[in-house]
Scaffold this motif. Structure first.
Motif, PDB file in Angstrom:
ATOM      1  N   UNK A  77       0.827  -1.214   0.000  1.00  0.00           N
ATOM      2  CA  UNK A  77       0.000   0.000   0.000  1.00  0.00           C
ATOM      3  C   UNK A  77       0.858   1.259   0.000  1.00  0.00           C
ATOM      4  N   UNK A  78       1.989   1.212   0.666  1.00  0.00           N
ATOM      5  CA  UNK A  78       2.892   2.365   0.651  1.00  0.00           C
ATOM      6  C   UNK A  78       3.444   2.572  -0.752  1.00  0.00           C
ATOM      7  N   UNK A  79       3.791   1.493  -1.429  1.00  0.00           N
ATOM      8  CA  UNK A  79       4.275   1.591  -2.809  1.00  0.00           C
ATOM      9  C   UNK A  79       3.215   2.207  -3.706  1.00  0.00           C
ATOM     10  N   UNK A  80       1.971   1.760  -3.577  1.00  0.00           N
ATOM     11  CA  UNK A  80       0.886   2.314  -4.387  1.00  0.00           C
ATOM     12  C   UNK A  80       0.742   3.814  -4.145  1.00  0.00           C
ATOM     13  N   UNK A  81       0.777   4.211  -2.881  1.00  0.00           N
ATOM     14  CA  UNK A  81       0.635   5.633  -2.551  1.00  0.00           C
ATOM     15  C   UNK A  81       1.794   6.439  -3.124  1.00  0.00           C
ATOM     16  N   UNK A  82       3.019   5.945  -2.957  1.00  0.00           N
ATOM     17  CA  UNK A  82       4.179   6.678  -3.461  1.00  0.00           C
ATOM     18  C   UNK A  82       4.160   6.784  -4.987  1.00  0.00           C
ATOM     19  N   UNK A  83       3.742   5.719  -5.669  1.00  0.00           N
ATOM     20  CA  UNK A  83       3.643   5.783  -7.125  1.00  0.00           C
ATOM     21  C   UNK A  83       2.577   6.788  -7.548  1.00  0.00           C
ATOM     22  N   UNK A  84       1.489   6.832  -6.810  1.00  0.00           N
ATOM     23  CA  UNK A  84       0.440   7.815  -7.098  1.00  0.00           C
ATOM     24  C   UNK A  84       0.977   9.237  -6.895  1.00  0.00           C
ATOM     25  N   UNK A  85       1.741   9.447  -5.827  1.00  0.00           N
ATOM     26  CA  UNK A  85       2.330  10.766  -5.575  1.00  0.00           C
ATOM     27  C   UNK A  85       3.314  11.138  -6.688  1.00  0.00           C
ATOM     28  N   UNK A  86       4.042  10.149  -7.198  1.00  0.00           N
ATOM     29  CA  UNK A  86       4.974  10.406  -8.303  1.00  0.00           C
ATOM     30  C   UNK A  86       4.233  10.855  -9.554  1.00  0.00           C
ATOM     31  N   UNK A  87       3.047  10.298  -9.784  1.00  0.00           N
ATOM     32  CA  UNK A  87       2.230  10.711 -10.923  1.00  0.00           C
ATOM     33  C   UNK A  87       1.707  12.135 -10.730  1.00  0.00           C
ATOM     34  N   UNK A  88       1.381  12.471  -9.487  1.00  0.00           N
ATOM     35  CA  UNK A  88       0.855  13.801  -9.179  1.00  0.00           C
ATOM     36  C   UNK A  88       1.925  14.874  -9.289  1.00  0.00           C
ATOM     37  N   UNK A  89       3.126  14.530  -8.867  1.00  0.00           N
ATOM     38  CA  UNK A  89       4.173  15.536  -8.733  1.00  0.00           C
ATOM     39  C   UNK A  89       5.498  15.030  -9.288  1.00  0.00           C
ATOM     40  N   UNK A  90       5.860  15.425 -10.513  1.00  0.00           N
ATOM     41  CA  UNK A  90       7.114  14.976 -11.121  1.00  0.00           C
ATOM     42  C   UNK A  90       8.354  15.307 -10.280  1.00  0.00           C
ATOM     43  N   UNK A  91       8.299  16.379  -9.528  1.00  0.00           N
ATOM     44  CA  UNK A  91       9.434  16.741  -8.677  1.00  0.00           C
ATOM     45  C   UNK A  91       9.650  15.699  -7.573  1.00  0.00           C
ATOM     46  N   UNK A  92       8.555  15.132  -7.083  1.00  0.00           N
ATOM     47  CA  UNK A  92       8.667  14.087  -6.079  1.00  0.00           C
ATOM     48  C   UNK A  92       9.280  12.831  -6.692  1.00  0.00           C
TER      49      UNK A  92
END
Length: 118
Positions: free
Chosen positions: A21-36
């Motif tokens: 679930x942490x991986x899913x959240x982090x991948x979603x955040x990466x899609x939201x924010x290229x800087x992340x």
């Protein structure tokens, strides 16, 4: 990024429990924010190290919000995670009985950020 967040080699009971679930959240955040995404790619840190950081100091449990916040901060100091949850009291009934949606509010919204201020 999917290979980076591969949970199969993760070690540690807590780490394994939160990895997917942490991986899913982090991948979603990466899609939201290229800087992340760039911060993760250039960090030189492993996903195992991230999960070790998240698990540090955890007793019997950790909330999703806490886990995601610690994971994000591991890669990007000062970044914050905000949650928004909604409840749909009508659900599929809105399609079957339109009069329900006209007489009742169909959604309630609460910010988990507000709950943590108590």
């Amino acid at each position: 990024m999917t290979e980076y967040f591969n949970a199969s080699p993760i070690k540690g009971q807590i780490q394994r429990a939160i990895a997917d679930e942490t991986a899913k959240a982090l991948m979603h955040f990466c899609e939201q924010e290229p800087e992340f995404r760039q911060a993760i790619e250039q960090s030189g840190k492993t996903f195992q190290q991230c999960l070790d950081h998240v698990a540090k100091g955890v007793g019997r449990s950790i909330s999703d919000l806490q886990a995601y916040q610690k994971a994000v901060e591991f890669y990007f100091s000062g970044a914050k995670v905000h949650f928004r949850m909604e409840i749909d009291l009508v659900g599929d009934a809105a399609e079957k009985k339109p009069e329900i949606t006209m007489s009742r509010k169909s959604e309630l919204s609460v910010s988990l950020d507000d709950l943590l201020d108590f």
